[in-house]
Design a protein around this motif. Structure first.
Motif, PDB file in Angstrom:
ATOM      1  N   ARG A 116       9.414   6.413  -2.912  1.00 51.27           N
ATOM      2  CA  ARG A 116      10.570   7.082  -2.482  1.00 51.27           C
ATOM      3  C   ARG A 116      11.466   6.007  -1.607  1.00 51.27           C
ATOM      4  O   ARG A 116      12.951   6.079  -1.555  1.00 51.27           O
ATOM      5  CB  ARG A 116      10.746   7.904  -1.860  1.00 51.27           C
ATOM      6  CG  ARG A 116      10.502   9.833  -2.623  1.00 51.27           C
ATOM      7  CD  ARG A 116      10.735  10.124  -1.912  1.00 51.27           C
ATOM      8  NE  ARG A 116      10.021  10.814  -0.495  1.00 51.27           N
ATOM      9  CZ  ARG A 116      10.010  11.644   0.624  1.00 51.27           C
ATOM     10  NH1 ARG A 116      11.200  12.181   0.351  1.00 51.27           N
ATOM     11  NH2 ARG A 116       8.725  11.617   1.600  1.00 51.27           N
ATOM     12  N   ALA A 117      10.865   5.719  -0.915  1.00 52.59           N
ATOM     13  CA  ALA A 117      11.368   4.362  -0.310  1.00 52.59           C
ATOM     14  C   ALA A 117       9.813   3.005  -0.283  1.00 52.59           C
ATOM     15  O   ALA A 117       8.741   2.895   0.480  1.00 52.59           O
ATOM     16  CB  ALA A 117      11.456   4.645   1.353  1.00 52.59           C
ATOM     17  N   ALA A 118      10.616   1.697   0.460  1.00 54.38           N
ATOM     18  CA  ALA A 118       9.810   0.491   0.453  1.00 54.38           C
ATOM     19  C   ALA A 118       9.908  -0.303   1.632  1.00 54.38           C
ATOM     20  O   ALA A 118      11.071   0.027   2.152  1.00 54.38           O
ATOM     21  CB  ALA A 118      10.172   0.017  -0.120  1.00 54.38           C
ATOM     22  N   PHE A 119       9.011  -0.748   2.537  1.00 48.28           N
ATOM     23  CA  PHE A 119       9.235  -1.543   3.331  1.00 48.28           C
ATOM     24  C   PHE A 119       8.425  -2.691   3.289  1.00 48.28           C
ATOM     25  O   PHE A 119       7.069  -2.940   3.002  1.00 48.28           O
ATOM     26  CB  PHE A 119       8.759  -0.486   5.107  1.00 48.28           C
ATOM     27  CG  PHE A 119       9.544   0.708   4.890  1.00 48.28           C
ATOM     28  CD1 PHE A 119      10.545   0.528   6.178  1.00 48.28           C
ATOM     29  CD2 PHE A 119       9.030   1.634   4.662  1.00 48.28           C
ATOM     30  CE1 PHE A 119      11.381   1.837   6.560  1.00 48.28           C
ATOM     31  CE2 PHE A 119      10.348   2.667   4.693  1.00 48.28           C
ATOM     32  CZ  PHE A 119      10.651   2.664   5.899  1.00 48.28           C
ATOM     33  N   VAL A 120       8.999  -4.357   3.244  1.00 48.56           N
ATOM     34  CA  VAL A 120       8.018  -5.279   3.579  1.00 48.56           C
ATOM     35  C   VAL A 120       8.675  -5.905   5.759  1.00 48.56           C
ATOM     36  O   VAL A 120       9.777  -6.213   5.830  1.00 48.56           O
ATOM     37  CB  VAL A 120       8.888  -5.992   2.736  1.00 48.56           C
ATOM     38  CG1 VAL A 120       7.844  -7.722   2.931  1.00 48.56           C
ATOM     39  CG2 VAL A 120       8.755  -5.415   1.439  1.00 48.56           C
ATOM     40  N   ALA A 121       7.228  -6.178   6.056  1.00 42.04           N
ATOM     41  CA  ALA A 121       7.325  -6.464   7.643  1.00 42.04           C
ATOM     42  C   ALA A 121       6.496  -7.898   7.266  1.00 42.04           C
ATOM     43  O   ALA A 121       5.452  -8.246   6.172  1.00 42.04           O
ATOM     44  CB  ALA A 121       6.507  -5.708   8.552  1.00 42.04           C
ATOM     45  N   TYR A 122       7.253  -8.642   8.134  1.00 41.12           N
ATOM     46  CA  TYR A 122       6.262 -10.319   7.567  1.00 41.12           C
ATOM     47  C   TYR A 122       6.619 -11.071   8.486  1.00 41.12           C
ATOM     48  O   TYR A 122       8.149 -10.698   9.891  1.00 41.12           O
ATOM     49  CB  TYR A 122       6.936 -10.911   6.623  1.00 41.12           C
ATOM     50  CG  TYR A 122       8.707 -10.723   6.373  1.00 41.12           C
ATOM     51  CD1 TYR A 122       9.279  -9.405   5.888  1.00 41.12           C
ATOM     52  CD2 TYR A 122       9.202 -12.098   6.369  1.00 41.12           C
ATOM     53  CE1 TYR A 122      10.633 -10.313   5.739  1.00 41.12           C
ATOM     54  CE2 TYR A 122      10.966 -11.843   6.839  1.00 41.12           C
ATOM     55  CZ  TYR A 122      11.428 -10.706   6.483  1.00 41.12           C
ATOM     56  OH  TYR A 122      12.997 -10.598   6.487  1.00 41.12           O
ATOM     57  N   GLU A 146       1.026  -1.468  -0.031  1.00 38.14           N
ATOM     58  CA  GLU A 146      -0.169  -0.149  -0.025  1.00 38.14           C
ATOM     59  C   GLU A 146       0.911   1.200  -0.283  1.00 38.14           C
ATOM     60  O   GLU A 146       2.033   1.432   0.251  1.00 38.14           O
ATOM     61  CB  GLU A 146      -0.712   0.044   1.443  1.00 38.14           C
ATOM     62  CG  GLU A 146      -2.054  -0.571   1.150  1.00 38.14           C
ATOM     63  CD  GLU A 146      -2.505  -1.204   2.766  1.00 38.14           C
ATOM     64  OE1 GLU A 146      -2.029  -0.261   3.308  1.00 38.14           O
ATOM     65  OE2 GLU A 146      -3.101  -2.162   2.673  1.00 38.14           O
ATOM     66  N   LEU A 147       0.258   2.183  -0.333  1.00 40.39           N
ATOM     67  CA  LEU A 147       1.134   3.570  -0.549  1.00 40.39           C
ATOM     68  C   LEU A 147       0.478   4.587   0.812  1.00 40.39           C
ATOM     69  O   LEU A 147      -0.514   4.820   1.061  1.00 40.39           O
ATOM     70  CB  LEU A 147       1.151   4.141  -1.538  1.00 40.39           C
ATOM     71  CG  LEU A 147       1.332   3.738  -2.926  1.00 40.39           C
ATOM     72  CD1 LEU A 147       1.170   4.905  -3.911  1.00 40.39           C
ATOM     73  CD2 LEU A 147       3.302   3.301  -2.675  1.00 40.39           C
ATOM     74  N   TYR A 148       1.835   4.704   1.620  1.00 43.65           N
ATOM     75  CA  TYR A 148       2.182   4.991   2.631  1.00 43.65           C
ATOM     76  C   TYR A 148       2.157   6.847   2.776  1.00 43.65           C
ATOM     77  O   TYR A 148       3.338   6.859   1.932  1.00 43.65           O
ATOM     78  CB  TYR A 148       2.037   4.893   4.623  1.00 43.65           C
ATOM     79  CG  TYR A 148       2.421   5.403   5.067  1.00 43.65           C
ATOM     80  CD1 TYR A 148       1.074   6.027   6.040  1.00 43.65           C
ATOM     81  CD2 TYR A 148       3.524   6.002   6.153  1.00 43.65           C
ATOM     82  CE1 TYR A 148       0.840   5.913   7.564  1.00 43.65           C
ATOM     83  CE2 TYR A 148       3.233   6.595   7.383  1.00 43.65           C
ATOM     84  CZ  TYR A 148       1.534   6.842   7.632  1.00 43.65           C
ATOM     85  OH  TYR A 148       1.840   7.171   9.035  1.00 43.65           O
ATOM     86  N   ARG A 149       1.585   7.743   2.907  1.00 41.19           N
ATOM     87  CA  ARG A 149       2.027   9.181   2.761  1.00 41.19           C
ATOM     88  C   ARG A 149       2.199   9.689   1.467  1.00 41.19           C
ATOM     89  O   ARG A 149       2.910  10.545   0.799  1.00 41.19           O
ATOM     90  CB  ARG A 149       3.059   9.720   3.433  1.00 41.19           C
ATOM     91  CG  ARG A 149       2.528   9.450   4.436  1.00 41.19           C
ATOM     92  CD  ARG A 149       4.299  10.004   5.551  1.00 41.19           C
ATOM     93  NE  ARG A 149       4.234  11.677   5.573  1.00 41.19           N
ATOM     94  CZ  ARG A 149       4.475  12.028   6.953  1.00 41.19           C
ATOM     95  NH1 ARG A 149       4.250  11.929   7.898  1.00 41.19           N
ATOM     96  NH2 ARG A 149       4.685  13.635   6.534  1.00 41.19           N
ATOM     97  N   GLY A 150       1.285   8.705  -0.148  1.00 40.19           N
ATOM     98  CA  GLY A 150       1.761   8.654  -1.054  1.00 40.19           C
ATOM     99  C   GLY A 150       3.268   8.477  -1.354  1.00 40.19           C
ATOM    100  O   GLY A 150       2.452   7.981  -3.081  1.00 40.19           O
ATOM    101  N   ASP A 151       3.898   8.478  -0.680  1.00 39.06           N
ATOM    102  CA  ASP A 151       5.274   8.063  -1.784  1.00 39.06           C
ATOM    103  C   ASP A 151       5.839   6.941  -0.540  1.00 39.06           C
ATOM    104  O   ASP A 151       6.927   6.217  -1.764  1.00 39.06           O
ATOM    105  CB  ASP A 151       5.761   8.760  -2.617  1.00 39.06           C
ATOM    106  CG  ASP A 151       6.171  10.054  -0.582  1.00 39.06           C
ATOM    107  OD1 ASP A 151       6.056   9.178   0.450  1.00 39.06           O
ATOM    108  OD2 ASP A 151       6.452  11.186  -0.926  1.00 39.06           O
ATOM    109  N   ILE A 152       5.344   6.333   0.076  1.00 41.47           N
ATOM    110  CA  ILE A 152       6.157   5.230   0.722  1.00 41.47           C
ATOM    111  C   ILE A 152       5.402   3.762   0.682  1.00 41.47           C
ATOM    112  O   ILE A 152       3.981   3.940   1.301  1.00 41.47           O
ATOM    113  CB  ILE A 152       6.239   5.596   2.322  1.00 41.47           C
ATOM    114  CG1 ILE A 152       6.774   6.749   2.979  1.00 41.47           C
ATOM    115  CG2 ILE A 152       7.344   4.469   3.437  1.00 41.47           C
ATOM    116  CD1 ILE A 152       8.034   7.378   2.319  1.00 41.47           C
ATOM    117  N   ALA A 153       5.744   2.923  -0.348  1.00 37.59           N
ATOM    118  CA  ALA A 153       5.327   1.172  -0.035  1.00 37.59           C
ATOM    119  C   ALA A 153       5.730   0.403   0.867  1.00 37.59           C
ATOM    120  O   ALA A 153       6.592   0.408   1.832  1.00 37.59           O
ATOM    121  CB  ALA A 153       6.253   0.908  -1.227  1.00 37.59           C
ATOM    122  N   MET A 154       4.631   0.158   1.295  1.00 42.01           N
ATOM    123  CA  MET A 154       4.798  -0.070   2.529  1.00 42.01           C
ATOM    124  C   MET A 154       3.826  -2.008   2.617  1.00 42.01           C
ATOM    125  O   MET A 154       2.751  -1.818   1.906  1.00 42.01           O
ATOM    126  CB  MET A 154       4.163  -0.268   3.742  1.00 42.01           C
ATOM    127  CG  MET A 154       5.061   0.765   4.843  1.00 42.01           C
ATOM    128  SD  MET A 154       4.313   1.102   6.478  1.00 42.01           S
ATOM    129  CE  MET A 154       4.601   2.570   5.917  1.00 42.01           C
TER     130      MET A 154
END
Ligand SMILES: Nc1ncnc2c1ncn2[C@@H]1O[C@@H]2COP(=O)(O)O[C@H]3[C@@H](O)[C@H](n4cnc5c(N)ncnc54)O[C@@H]3COP(=O)(O)O[C@H]2[C@H]1O
Length: 661
Positions: free
Chosen positions: A595-601, A560-568
């Motif tokens: 601008r930045a990407a996070f994967v949490a698992y 999902e895009l958080y704050r428009g440009d952070i992929a989570m």
């Protein structure tokens, strides 16, 4: 009580008198006269003894009575005339039972406080601590503008109205507290300011403009310290010592060490922006200790890439700033010095153990293989400590194992612990955190430790290393080891498999030479090519299975895009593989606008996060607050004791804090 006391005081002579009487009776048939005389004397003696012991008892009881009476009246007088302000009250109702004159004077009450409540005298007093069985109030109580430390005790009564009565003693601590606070506020704090890129600036701008640029920097520094009553002293051309009092420190924290931004905003004429690092030592007893910790903080700031403030207090390090992209500031001289030092350490050691971080990847393995090559050249046995199952470089391990030089080189953490000797050298590659290495116990057993790492240093790091080659500007540990190898061996000494392992490490951490790649990265790659590395072979290590590709796109689908440009992408179910998650985070960066990407698992009992950025957002700073680390563009974290949804919330908060500050 009297009966008990009598029994204690009475000497038990009855038995002896009875014996004497029995002898008199027994003597009667033989000599009646003598028996009668004996009998009479025994009875007389008994009567005399009873009489005198009664008199003695009476006088002892009288004495005890006098004594308790005096203690009682002394008690009463102590209560009334105690030099300490005292107040007795019922904690359940707050009703004041009694107070002495001193208490009345300080509470400002003229009459006895009958029918009054404690709140009337001391509004911010709470009796909770007394009810919890404590005898000292946890906080100071303010009454009429003065501070008191309250001591007290609770007594249970048979009173019907209330079951408890508390006696409190009020000690005025206002003057002591003020003196203590004044002392604490005036404690010295030592700060060392260092211009990170003095040499580079001097080299790039024309001579005529040197003094103008330095004057601008001095002006910003002077403006920052002005009004603090501190002392600023130039120690070398790029370093200044700033001594100030503790009371100023909080203001610097509040304004987030604005000097960092002020210096970075200076527009140098050739486009190179000056940056400054700040190292602070505080809360230590002596000046020598303060200075030592300020130096340590400065070293920490530089090893994290500069352009930041690091504060070392009694307990921990605190970091401020450091959000700018690190630029290369390495020198070849340092690499040569480090290579010589490493060579000495290898020669002195009986054996060399090389370990990377747990769940080793190709960078850790490539760097380890490079160290094995340097050890082999010096005829020293070298072992790579690595879990054969829990790693992300199985193919590369197999490739190295095909070489006869690598027979018995790979050993598990347990075997290494059994074999290591006090004269062994442990080389830690691709991490500097003691809790992240393959086997932390080896660090305690090694004679000497060398650390070669390219991640930004965290608060926890291996601090007893004989050699610390720590370069946050380097792309990878493999790049650093390749640079050392250039001074330690000839290209022909490097096995082809070793050169490919090193190149695979560089390719992995630079994402095929697209991220964190500098001139030195290409120099290292060129050396490895000369040593025989085949780039198509290296490419083979990065091929993925179809299943893995499907899983990777499964993760990206959750993004999902958080704050428009952070992929989570937050994956709630277990079963995500580390490398797949890392690759998904990499790939999410190729989405337009991200601008930045996070994967949490979830992984076993923890939640893992893989973070990637194109450089504008420093993901290491974002994840540091969650206990993670890494580099500005590649970072990770392992979070225990939190559910996946809570981690998601914490991550969003961390991103908010980063972007809003
Ligand atoms: N609990 C923790 N606390 C503090 N810091 C932590 C941490 N967990 C991870 N890190 C840091 O974050 C970086 C990224 O980790 P990540 O697992 O996302 O990503 C790793 C790894 O999973 C990934 N990787 C391994 N093999 C791969 C492959 N074949 N293809 C693509 N990526 C691969 O490459 C990255 C290598 O990163 P690198 O070692 O330079 O740096 C790591 C590590 O230093």
């Amino acid at each position: 009580m009297n009966k008990k006391l009598s029994r204690m005081l009475e000497s038990n002579l009855r038995f002896y008198f009875l014996c004497l009487l029995a002898f008199s009776i027994a003597a009667f048939p033989f000599n009646p006269m003598l028996a009668l005389t004996e009998g009479c004397i025994t009875i007389l003696l008994f009567l005399w003894n009873r009489n005198s012991s009664q008199k003695r008892k009476k006088s002892i009881l009288q004495y005890i009575d006098n004594l308790t009476g005096s203690v009682d009246s002394a008690n009463k007088s102590t209560l009334a005339n105690s030099p300490l302000p005292m107040m007795v009250f019922r904690p359940e109702s707050g009703e004041v039972v009694w107070s002495n004159e001193h208490f009345m004077a300080l509470s400002g009450v003229k009459e006895q406080l009958f029918d009054m409540r404690v709140d009337d005298a001391a509004p911010d007093f709470s009796a909770q601590w007394l009810l919890e069985g404590k005898s000292v109030s946890p906080n100071r109580v303010t009454m009429n503008g003065r501070q008191y430390q309250v001591y007290g005790n609770l007594v249970r009564t048979k009173d019907r109205q209330s079951h408890m009565v508390a006696t409190t003693y009020w000690v005025d601590t206002t003057d002591g507290d003020q003196a203590l606070s004044q002392y604490q506020m005036s404690r010295p704090v030592i700060c060392i300011l260092m211009l990170d890129n003095y040499d580079e600036l001097m080299k790039t701008i024309p001579d005529a403009q040197h003094s103008a640029l330095l004057a601008q920097i001095d002006e910003k520094v002077n403006a920052w310290v002005s009004g603090t009553n501190g002392m600023l002293l130039k120690i070398t051309r790029d370093k200044q010592l700033f001594l100030f009092e503790e009371q100023q420190y909080e203001a610097f924290v509040q304004e987030k060490f604005s000097l960092l931004d002020a210096i970075r905003d200076i527009k140098s004429f050739e486009g190179v922006a000056p940056t400054i690092s700040i190292g602070i030592g505080k809360d230590f007893a002596t000046m020598a200790e303060l200075y030592r910790h300020a130096t340590l903080s400065l070293e920490m700031a530089l090893s994290r890439g500069g352009d930041q403030a690091v504060v070392r207090n009694k307990v921990d390090f605190a970091f401020y700033g450091g959000r700018a992209k690190a630029t290369e500031k390495r020198t070849k001289v340092k690499s040569r010095v480090m290579a010589n030092a490493l060579s000495e350490l290898i020669v002195d050691a009986k054996q060399v153990y090389v370990m990377g971080h747990a769940f080793a990847d190709m960078d850790a393995l490539g760097a380890a293989a490079g160290i094995c090559c340097a050890a082999r050249k010096r005829n020293k046995a070298a072992f790579i400590v690595m879990d054969p199952e829990r790693n992300a470089c199985k193919e590369l391990i197999e490739r190295l194992k095909e070489c006869p030089e690598y027979e018995n080189v790979f050993i598990g953490a347990h075997d290494a612990f059994l074999r290591i000797q006090p004269n062994s050298l442990v080389v830690v590659v691709d991490t500097s955190r003691p809790d992240m290495v393959e086997n932390p116990d080896l660090l305690g057993c090694a004679g000497r430790i060398a650390v070669i790492d390219h991640h930004r240093r965290g608060a926890l790091y291996i601090d007893n290393a004989a050699l610390n080659f720590h370069e946050p500007y380097a792309s990878s540990a493999a790049e650093l080891v390749t640079e050392l190898l250039q001074y330690l061996v000839e290209p022909s000494d490097v096995l082809r498999a070793e050169s490919e392992a090193l190149l695979a490490g560089i390719v992995l951490d630079t994402k095929k030479f697209t991220l964190r790649t500098g001139g030195r990265t290409f120099d290292a790659a060129a050396f490895l090519r000369r040593a025989g590395a085949d780039t198509t072979e290296v490419q083979r290590f990065f091929q993925s299975e179809l299943d893995e590709m499907v899983n990777r796109y499964g993760i990206i689908r959750e993004a999902e895009l958080y704050r428009g440009d952070i992929a989570m992408a937050v994956i709630e179910e277990a079963g995500v593989d580390r490398i797949t998650a890392a690759k998904a985070a990499d790939e999410m960066l190729s989405l337009r606008g991200v601008r930045a990407a996070f994967v949490a698992y979830p992984m076993e009992q923890s939640i893992l996060i893989s973070a990637r950025s194109l450089g504008e957002v420093n993901v290491q700073v974002v994840l540091e607050v969650l206990g993670g680390g890494g580099n500005s563009t590649t970072a990770g974290a392992k979070i225990d004791d939190m559910g996946i949804l809570q981690v998601k919330q914490e991550l969003m908060d961390a991103v908010d804090r980063y972007l809003e500050n």
